[in-house]
Design a protein around this motif. Structure first.
Motif: not given
Length: 243
Positions: A117-135
């Protein structure tokens, strides 16, 4: 001598008068302190004592995200959620903000292949990881098979929850393949969990569709990931999703 002692003695009336004056000074910072209080309390109502320290912000920090295969260098407040980073800073508005408190699933994206759930995740927590959105699910060859199935099965009405539904379903199938159990999984020792009606119902329960397009959603997921037999995911009596 007795009169002098009486003048110097602090009486209850004098104390209340002094305290009242200090309270007025606190409510009206522009009023001279000498006009409202005297004695030891007067020092506490001077302009220097009334000064309020300026609010201190955390400031922006550099955050590197890899989104849909592209590297993004952003400058973000550490408190910015991944959802807001994607929508407001990366321009990827496919991910939707519904409840903004982790209750509806509209903001679901994939991080290193796992749905979050991206609304409960800080952006800095995903640094260096692969994020995939609907696009990022579609490619040059066309739509993702599940996206196409949603169209064919009318798996949406307003479409607001659809990006989260699709990303969640893709992440769900990856969980099944890894053997991640759910509340309804019978065999906890299996290497892979079969996609059944109960598993699908349980694992997709965090994604809400306020339009009530659940039949189409179930049909699209079942056709894409369960061998093309969506009918087995409906009740035999009504051909609708069981409650």
């Amino acid at each position: 001598m007795a009169e002098k002692k009486m003048r110097n003695r602090t009486t209850r009336r004098r104390l209340l008068q002094t305290a009242s004056g200090a309270g007025v000074a606190a409510l009206a910072p522009g009023m001279p302190a000498a006009a409202t209080a005297s004695g030891p309390l007067a020092a506490a109502t001077t302009p220097a004592a009334q000064a309020t320290p300026a609010a201190v912000g955390l400031g922006a920090v550099p955050v590197g995200l890899r989104v849909n295969g592209a590297d993004l260098a952003l400058s973000l407040d550490p408190r910015v959620s991944l959802l807001d980073a994607l929508r407001e800073h990366a321009g990827l508005t496919g991910t939707k903000k519904g409840c903004n408190q982790g209750a509806c699933g509209a903001c679901t994206v994939l991080v290193d292949g796992e749905r979050i759930l991206s609304c409960l995740t800080f952006a800095v927590q995903s640094e260096g990881r692969d994020v995939t959105t609907i696009e990022g699910l579609a490619d040059d060859a066309g739509l993702h098979p599940l996206q196409q199935a949603f169209i064919e099965h009318d798996g949406f009405q307003c479409g607001y929850c659809t990006p989260g539904q699709i990303c969640s379903a893709v992440g769900m199938v990856a969980e099944l393949e890894r053997g991640v159990p759910s509340h309804v999984t019978g065999d906890l020792s299996t290497d892979a969990v079969a996609l059944t009606h109960d598993e699908l119902r349980e694992r997709m329960s965090g994604n809400l569709c306020r339009c009530g397009a659940h039949n189409g959603i179930i049909g699209a997921i079942a056709e894409t990931f369960a061998g093309g037999q969506p009918a087995s995911f409906y009740s035999a009596e009504t051909s609708e999703v069981s409650n």
